[in-house]
Write a protein that holds these residues in place. Structure first.
Motif, PDB file in Angstrom:
ATOM      1  N   ASP A 175       3.464   7.847 -17.502  1.00  0.00           N
ATOM      2  CA  ASP A 175       2.812   8.513 -16.369  1.00  0.00           C
ATOM      3  C   ASP A 175       2.896   7.682 -15.098  1.00  0.00           C
ATOM      4  O   ASP A 175       3.029   8.215 -13.989  1.00  0.00           O
ATOM      5  N   GLU A 218       4.516   9.370 -11.852  1.00  0.00           N
ATOM      6  CA  GLU A 218       3.727   9.513 -10.620  1.00  0.00           C
ATOM      7  C   GLU A 218       4.416   8.859  -9.425  1.00  0.00           C
ATOM      8  O   GLU A 218       4.152   9.205  -8.276  1.00  0.00           O
ATOM      9  N   ARG A 219       5.292   7.893  -9.702  1.00  0.00           N
ATOM     10  CA  ARG A 219       6.046   7.241  -8.620  1.00  0.00           C
ATOM     11  C   ARG A 219       7.291   8.020  -8.232  1.00  0.00           C
ATOM     12  O   ARG A 219       8.060   7.594  -7.373  1.00  0.00           O
TER      13      ARG A 219
END
Length: 283
Positions: free
Chosen positions: A247, A251-252
Motif C-alpha cells: 500500500d 499510494e506513491r
C-alpha cells in the motif's frame, strides 16, 4: 553617463592574497563602499592607497544604497567591498547589486577568494555538489525550520559561524544530522593558525569541551549518504506487513507490478515470494 559598480573581493585573512586586478580596481575607483570602513581602511593602508570611503552595512542599506547608486548614475565608479571574501555573498552587498540591476547600472565582478569554496576544497568532504547556507538564523524557531529542511540534503552543506556560537551550533547540527555525520571545521583560513579539523559531530563536541573555539569558522558537513537513506527506508517499512508495504508504494503512484518489485527489493526476497503472500491473504 553612468559609472560602474565593481564587486571587489578582499582577502579572507592573509592580506597577501589580494590580487593585482583587485588592487587596480581599488586604485581606479572614485570611491569605495565598505561594510566596515575600519576593516577596509586597514587593507587600503596595506596597499598604500587613499580613497573616499562610504559605509554600507545591514542597518543603513536603504539610505546609503540610494546615495551610492545616485553617485554611480552621475558618472562615478564605486568599488564595493565586504569585510572578507566576495561582496554580496552572505553579505549586505546582495541588496545593492539587485538595486543596481534594477536601475540599469553595470555591475562588474572581480573574482578572488571565498571562504566557503576555500573551506570546501580543503575539507576532505565531497566537492562535486554542495549547498551554501551561510549563517543560520539567530531566531530559534527559524533555525529549527531551516535545519529540518536540510535533514535530507544529499549535497555537502556549508555553514559560517562565529567562535562564541560554535558549540551551540554544533549541538543543533548534531540533532539535525546525527552524531556520526562527518564534518570539517575550518578556522582562521589563510591565517597563521589555520586549521581544518575533520571529525564527526560527536567528536567535535567532545573536542570543544576541552578547548575554547577561536577564530571565524566554516563548517563543511557531508550530505546524507546512500547508506543513511537506505536505513531510513528500511525503518519506514520494517514494522509493516507485506500488504501495508504494498500500500505504501501504491499510494506513491506505482502500479501493482512495480510496487511488488520494490517491496521485494526492500525486503530482500523475490517477487514470487511477495506475490505468494498476497495471494494467500487474498489481496
Amino acid at each position: 553617463m553612468a559609472g560602474m559598480l565593481y564587486l571587489v573581493p578582499t582577502p579572507i585573512g592573509n592580506l597577501g592574497d589580494i590580487s593585482v586586478r583587485c588592487r587596480e580596481i581599488l586604485a581606479q575607483a572614485d570611491f569605495i563602499a565598505a561594510e566596515d570602513t575600519r576593516v577596509t581602511l586597514k587593507l587600503l593602508n596595506h596597499l598604500e592607497l587613499k580613497k573616499p570611503l562610504v559605509s554600507y552595512y545591514e542597518h543603513n542599506l536603504k539610505e546609503r544604497g540610494g546615495y551610492i547608486l545616485d553617485r554611480i548614475e552621475a558618472g562615478e565608479s564605486c568599488a564595493l567591498c565586504s569585510d572578507a571574501g566576495m561582496p554580496a555573498v552572505s553579505d549586505p552587498g546582495e541588496v545593492i547589486v539587485r538595486d543596481a540591476h534594477a536601475r540599469g547600472i553595470p555591475v562588474v565582478p572581480v573574482p578572488a577568494a571565498s571562504a566557503a569554496v576555500t573551506a570546501l576544497c580543503v575539507s576532505g568532504q565531497p566537492t562535486g555538489r554542495f549547498v551554501f547556507e551561510g549563517f543560520l538564523p539567530t531566531n530559534r524557531r527559524q533555525k529549527k525550520e531551516r535545519l529540518a529542511a536540510l535533514q535530507n540534503e544529499e549535497r555537502t552543506v556549508i555553514f559560517y559561524e562565529a567562535p562564541h556560537k560554535l558549540p551551540t551550533t554544533l549541538q543543533d547540527l548534531e540533532q539535525a544530522f546525527g552524531p556520526e555525520r562527518s564534518l570539517t571545521i575550518c578556522r582562521e583560513l589563510t591565517k597563521k593558525y589555520e586549521t581544518a579539523f575533520r571529525t564527526t559531530f560527536s567528536g567535535a563536541l567532545a573536542h570543544y569541551e576541552n578547548e575554547e573555539p577561536r577564530g571565524e569558522c566554516v563548517i563543511v558537513v557531508e550530505g546524507k549518504s546512500l547508506e543513511e537513506i537506505e536505513k531510513e527506508k528500511a525503518a519506514a517499512w520494517e514494522d509493516m506487513t507485506v500488504e501495508e508495504h504494498m500500500d505504501l508504494y501504491l499510494e506513491r503512484g506505482l502500479d501493482r507490478k512495480d510496487a511488488m518489485k520494490q517491496v521485494a527489493k526492500d525486503r530482500g526476497i523475490s517477487k514470487r515470494d511477495v506475490y505468494q503472500v498476497l495471494v494467500e491473504r487474498k489481496l
